[in-house]
Write a protein that holds these residues in place. Structure first.
Motif, PDB file in Angstrom:
ATOM      1  N   LEU A  11       6.106  -1.332  -5.481  1.00  0.00           N
ATOM      2  CA  LEU A  11       4.893  -0.712  -4.970  1.00  0.00           C
ATOM      3  C   LEU A  11       3.832  -1.735  -4.590  1.00  0.00           C
ATOM      4  O   LEU A  11       3.088  -1.542  -3.626  1.00  0.00           O
ATOM      5  CB  LEU A  11       4.315   0.272  -5.995  1.00  0.00           C
ATOM      6  N   GLU A  12       3.755  -2.841  -5.340  1.00  0.00           N
ATOM      7  CA  GLU A  12       2.730  -3.832  -5.059  1.00  0.00           C
ATOM      8  C   GLU A  12       3.023  -4.632  -3.801  1.00  0.00           C
ATOM      9  O   GLU A  12       2.139  -5.292  -3.263  1.00  0.00           O
ATOM     10  CB  GLU A  12       2.576  -4.779  -6.248  1.00  0.00           C
ATOM     11  N   ASN A  13       4.270  -4.557  -3.309  1.00  0.00           N
ATOM     12  CA  ASN A  13       4.647  -5.305  -2.114  1.00  0.00           C
ATOM     13  C   ASN A  13       4.593  -4.460  -0.853  1.00  0.00           C
ATOM     14  O   ASN A  13       4.893  -4.950   0.239  1.00  0.00           O
ATOM     15  CB  ASN A  13       6.059  -5.877  -2.278  1.00  0.00           C
ATOM     16  N   VAL A  14       4.240  -3.189  -0.984  1.00  0.00           N
ATOM     17  CA  VAL A  14       4.199  -2.274   0.153  1.00  0.00           C
ATOM     18  C   VAL A  14       2.786  -1.730   0.296  1.00  0.00           C
ATOM     19  O   VAL A  14       2.124  -1.428  -0.695  1.00  0.00           O
ATOM     20  CB  VAL A  14       5.196  -1.103  -0.048  1.00  0.00           C
ATOM     21  N   THR A  15       2.311  -1.615   1.525  1.00  0.00           N
ATOM     22  CA  THR A  15       0.966  -1.091   1.783  1.00  0.00           C
ATOM     23  C   THR A  15       1.059   0.322   2.344  1.00  0.00           C
ATOM     24  O   THR A  15       2.129   0.776   2.774  1.00  0.00           O
ATOM     25  CB  THR A  15       0.199  -1.982   2.776  1.00  0.00           C
ATOM     26  N   VAL A  16      -0.083   1.019   2.362  1.00  0.00           N
ATOM     27  CA  VAL A  16      -0.103   2.386   2.887  1.00  0.00           C
ATOM     28  C   VAL A  16       0.294   2.406   4.358  1.00  0.00           C
ATOM     29  O   VAL A  16       0.842   3.406   4.852  1.00  0.00           O
ATOM     30  CB  VAL A  16      -1.498   3.011   2.697  1.00  0.00           C
ATOM     31  N   ASN A  58       0.593   0.461  -5.184  1.00  0.00           N
ATOM     32  CA  ASN A  58       0.257   0.589  -6.606  1.00  0.00           C
ATOM     33  C   ASN A  58      -1.233   0.814  -6.801  1.00  0.00           C
ATOM     34  O   ASN A  58      -1.662   1.595  -7.657  1.00  0.00           O
ATOM     35  CB  ASN A  58       0.749  -0.621  -7.394  1.00  0.00           C
ATOM     36  N   THR A  59      -2.047   0.143  -5.976  1.00  0.00           N
ATOM     37  CA  THR A  59      -3.496   0.336  -6.040  1.00  0.00           C
ATOM     38  C   THR A  59      -3.876   1.738  -5.581  1.00  0.00           C
ATOM     39  O   THR A  59      -4.703   2.411  -6.215  1.00  0.00           O
ATOM     40  CB  THR A  59      -4.212  -0.706  -5.165  1.00  0.00           C
ATOM     41  N   GLN A  84       3.834 -19.383 -24.942  1.00  0.00           N
ATOM     42  CA  GLN A  84       4.113 -17.996 -24.599  1.00  0.00           C
ATOM     43  C   GLN A  84       5.344 -17.987 -23.702  1.00  0.00           C
ATOM     44  O   GLN A  84       5.242 -18.098 -22.489  1.00  0.00           O
ATOM     45  CB  GLN A  84       2.911 -17.365 -23.864  1.00  0.00           C
ATOM     46  N   GLY A  85       6.508 -17.835 -24.291  1.00  0.00           N
ATOM     47  CA  GLY A  85       7.733 -17.928 -23.507  1.00  0.00           C
ATOM     48  C   GLY A  85       8.420 -16.600 -23.251  1.00  0.00           C
ATOM     49  O   GLY A  85       9.545 -16.579 -22.770  1.00  0.00           O
ATOM     50  N   ASN A  86       7.766 -15.459 -23.597  1.00  0.00           N
ATOM     51  CA  ASN A  86       8.435 -14.171 -23.489  1.00  0.00           C
ATOM     52  C   ASN A  86       7.967 -13.332 -22.320  1.00  0.00           C
ATOM     53  O   ASN A  86       8.463 -12.224 -22.123  1.00  0.00           O
ATOM     54  CB  ASN A  86       8.236 -13.368 -24.788  1.00  0.00           C
ATOM     55  N   SER A  87       6.973 -13.780 -21.573  1.00  0.00           N
ATOM     56  CA  SER A  87       6.469 -12.986 -20.461  1.00  0.00           C
ATOM     57  C   SER A  87       7.430 -13.083 -19.280  1.00  0.00           C
ATOM     58  O   SER A  87       8.086 -14.096 -19.063  1.00  0.00           O
ATOM     59  CB  SER A  87       5.084 -13.472 -20.052  1.00  0.00           C
ATOM     60  N   LEU A  88       7.519 -11.973 -18.522  1.00  0.00           N
ATOM     61  CA  LEU A  88       8.401 -11.904 -17.372  1.00  0.00           C
ATOM     62  C   LEU A  88       7.592 -11.622 -16.117  1.00  0.00           C
ATOM     63  O   LEU A  88       6.666 -10.803 -16.140  1.00  0.00           O
ATOM     64  CB  LEU A  88       9.442 -10.788 -17.554  1.00  0.00           C
ATOM     65  N   SER A  89       7.947 -12.298 -15.032  1.00  0.00           N
ATOM     66  CA  SER A  89       7.333 -11.984 -13.748  1.00  0.00           C
ATOM     67  C   SER A  89       7.996 -10.733 -13.193  1.00  0.00           C
ATOM     68  O   SER A  89       9.019 -10.261 -13.707  1.00  0.00           O
ATOM     69  CB  SER A  89       7.528 -13.153 -12.776  1.00  0.00           C
ATOM     70  N   ALA A  90       7.414 -10.187 -12.123  1.00  0.00           N
ATOM     71  CA  ALA A  90       7.985  -8.983 -11.502  1.00  0.00           C
ATOM     72  C   ALA A  90       9.396  -9.255 -11.000  1.00  0.00           C
ATOM     73  O   ALA A  90      10.291  -8.409 -11.140  1.00  0.00           O
ATOM     74  CB  ALA A  90       7.082  -8.511 -10.361  1.00  0.00           C
ATOM     75  N   GLU A  91       9.613 -10.445 -10.421  1.00  0.00           N
ATOM     76  CA  GLU A  91      10.947 -10.771  -9.910  1.00  0.00           C
ATOM     77  C   GLU A  91      11.953 -10.898 -11.051  1.00  0.00           C
ATOM     78  O   GLU A  91      13.101 -10.452 -10.933  1.00  0.00           O
ATOM     79  CB  GLU A  91      10.891 -12.086  -9.113  1.00  0.00           C
ATOM     80  N   GLU A  92      11.540 -11.496 -12.174  1.00  0.00           N
ATOM     81  CA  GLU A  92      12.434 -11.623 -13.324  1.00  0.00           C
ATOM     82  C   GLU A  92      12.753 -10.254 -13.915  1.00  0.00           C
ATOM     83  O   GLU A  92      13.893  -9.983 -14.307  1.00  0.00           O
ATOM     84  CB  GLU A  92      11.802 -12.527 -14.375  1.00  0.00           C
ATOM     85  N   LEU A 101      20.554  -0.500   5.581  1.00  0.00           N
ATOM     86  CA  LEU A 101      20.461  -1.549   6.590  1.00  0.00           C
ATOM     87  C   LEU A 101      19.443  -2.592   6.155  1.00  0.00           C
ATOM     88  O   LEU A 101      18.850  -2.482   5.075  1.00  0.00           O
ATOM     89  CB  LEU A 101      20.082  -0.946   7.946  1.00  0.00           C
ATOM     90  N   ASP A 102      19.233  -3.580   7.000  1.00  0.00           N
ATOM     91  CA  ASP A 102      18.344  -4.673   6.626  1.00  0.00           C
ATOM     92  C   ASP A 102      17.484  -5.109   7.814  1.00  0.00           C
ATOM     93  O   ASP A 102      17.341  -6.297   8.079  1.00  0.00           O
ATOM     94  CB  ASP A 102      19.167  -5.860   6.106  1.00  0.00           C
ATOM     95  N   PHE A 103      16.917  -4.140   8.515  1.00  0.00           N
ATOM     96  CA  PHE A 103      16.000  -4.481   9.599  1.00  0.00           C
ATOM     97  C   PHE A 103      14.716  -5.054   9.006  1.00  0.00           C
ATOM     98  O   PHE A 103      14.249  -4.589   7.953  1.00  0.00           O
ATOM     99  CB  PHE A 103      15.674  -3.250  10.443  1.00  0.00           C
ATOM    100  N   PRO A 104      14.099  -6.056   9.650  1.00  0.00           N
ATOM    101  CA  PRO A 104      12.857  -6.645   9.119  1.00  0.00           C
ATOM    102  C   PRO A 104      11.713  -5.636   9.110  1.00  0.00           C
ATOM    103  O   PRO A 104      11.544  -4.874  10.071  1.00  0.00           O
ATOM    104  CB  PRO A 104      12.572  -7.806  10.086  1.00  0.00           C
ATOM    105  N   THR A 105      10.940  -5.622   8.030  1.00  0.00           N
ATOM    106  CA  THR A 105       9.825  -4.675   7.896  1.00  0.00           C
ATOM    107  C   THR A 105       8.481  -5.371   7.772  1.00  0.00           C
ATOM    108  O   THR A 105       7.473  -4.723   7.481  1.00  0.00           O
ATOM    109  CB  THR A 105      10.041  -3.773   6.662  1.00  0.00           C
ATOM    110  N   ASP A 106       8.465  -6.709   7.960  1.00  0.00           N
ATOM    111  CA  ASP A 106       7.215  -7.436   7.814  1.00  0.00           C
ATOM    112  C   ASP A 106       6.385  -7.441   9.091  1.00  0.00           C
ATOM    113  O   ASP A 106       5.288  -7.999   9.111  1.00  0.00           O
ATOM    114  CB  ASP A 106       7.475  -8.883   7.361  1.00  0.00           C
TER     115      ASP A 106
END
Length: 418
Positions: free
Chosen positions: A199-204, A288-289, A165-173, A365-370
């Protein structure tokens, strides 16, 4: 071969080189075709795309067929070139034929057709598939035998062509594909597509309105004050509570208030009866959830709570949609307050309570959000204390000047861009 003239042998050699070029170009074209565009054309009932897709379902058989044909042709071409060389130059013709044929094959039967096929894979693959498909049926026994041997060797190495199965793509790809689409996808649409992936990388917790900024009405206030607050409410839903936000009752919608005014006497009791039950959201829920939960529960607003059940903030469906499509105003009365004000000297005055994600998005800008979610929180974490007066700090390469501190919070910050 002695009965065949040298000129005829040259013609046969030319035909064999043409066939070799066909197999070489077909191999590169078939393997270089864009699988996602191929799938799209297949759905559009494109006959060439359907043939190519069928052949690529088992690439081991396709490669086996092409290599069998290519090797047979090249070996035959080598034999004929040797005969021609010996007729023209005697025994020395063998070496001459080897050198000349190698160059001719490399230029005309390998590099040129493969380069052409790599640049225009569809123009080569689609017509080639019309011949490769019947050839596969004709040579299937030989192809099967070779594949049986090669697949056995691959199985020893733990590789199975049937399960490939070589056609699947990850979210980053997929995110990279969107960015690389260039002019094929408008910039605004690219931003929306990437927003969906993010959306999956951000929480409420990252986008919620903090508790101290939630506008609510204490039902224990004087009735005239409650009516005045309802009349001046700037949001589509108003939170009601008793004495403290921790004792929240629920949300009331303006349309319910209009119905109360039209159908019955407007009293505190009728107001409490019109309240909608509160929908609670755990603070670590991915966007996303939560978007799917809003859809399934038919809710549009909820209170974010931590692991102890304490209210931390408020999230609406519009807040999540803004992460995808950008900001838009859904309040009854547009909020005129500006979190970012540009100054004549080129600096910016920024409200310390601004969400870092919003600040990054609006000013690139690029302030850290983690970590902290607000500019105030980021500065306090960096300083490890509450500043007592004006001071200047540098974070993520940006110069920040603290101008106003009130109630243990940094209220106003001046940002000087490099």
């Amino acid at each position: 071969m002695d009965a065949i003239s040298t000129s005829t042998l040259f013609i046969i050699l030319g035909v064999l080189l043409f066939i070799s070029a066909y197999f070489s170009g077909s191999e590169t074209g078939m393997m270089s075709v864009n699988r996602y565009r191929l799938k799209h054309l297949e759905n559009e009932q494109h006959k060439g795309a359907k043939r190519v897709s069928e052949l690529l379902d088992r690439p081991d058989r396709l490669i086996g067929l092409i290599l069998i044909g290519n090797n047979l042709v090249n070996i035959a071409a080598s034999a004929i070139a040797t005969i021609i060389g010996m007729r023209l130059y005697g025994d020395a013709g063998i070496a001459i034929a080897t050198v000349v044929l190698t160059l001719v094959i490399l230029v005309f039967a390998e590099v040129t057709p493969k380069t052409l096929a790599a640049l225009h894979p569809e123009r080569i693959a689609f017509p080639s598939s019309a011949l490769l498909k019947p050839l596969l049926k004709i040579f299937y026994p030989l192809v099967w035998l070779i594949n049986w041997i090669t697949n056995g060797l691959l199985a020893i190495m733990g590789v199975s062509p049937e399960k490939h199965q070589g056609n699947s793509l990850s979210a980053e790809e997929l995110r990279t594909v969107v960015h690389e689409a260039g002019a094929l996808i408008p910039e605004q649409h690219q931003s929306m597509l990437v927003g969906v992936l993010d959306l999956e990388n951000v929480t409420v917790e990252d986008i919620m309105t903090p508790r101290n900024e939630i506008t609510g009405i204490d039902v224990n206030d004087d009735w005239k004050d409650i009516v005045r607050q309802l009349a001046n409410a700037q949001h589509s839903r108003v939170l009601l509570y008793r004495d403290s936000m921790d004792d929240a009752i629920g949300f009331v919608h303006p349309r319910d208030l209009v119905r109360l005014l039209l159908k019955e006497q407007f009293t505190k009791a009728s107001l409490l009866r019109s309240v909608h039950e509160i929908y609670y959201i755990p603070e670590g829920t991915p966007l996303n959830t939560q978007l799917l939960k809003f859809q399934s529960t038919k809710e549009r607003i909820g209170l974010v709570v931590d692991e102890y059940g304490d209210i931390q903030g408020l999230v609406t469906l519009e807040d999540i949609l803004e992460e995808v499509v950008g900001e838009f105003t859904t309040d009854v009365i547009e909020d005129k307050h500006e979190d970012i004000l540009q100054q004549p000297d080129g600096s910016y005055l920024i409200d310390g309570s601004i969400n870092l994600r919003d600040l990054n998005r609006q000013m690139q800008l690029d302030f850290p959000t983690d970590g902290p979610k607000t500019l105030n929180g980021l500065l306090l974490e960096h300083l490890e204390e509450i500043p007592q007066g004006s001071m200047s700090v540098k974070i993520a390469g940006f110069q920040l000047e603290i101008l106003d501190v009130q109630d243990n919070m940094i209220k106003t910050v001046r940002l000087v861009l490099p």
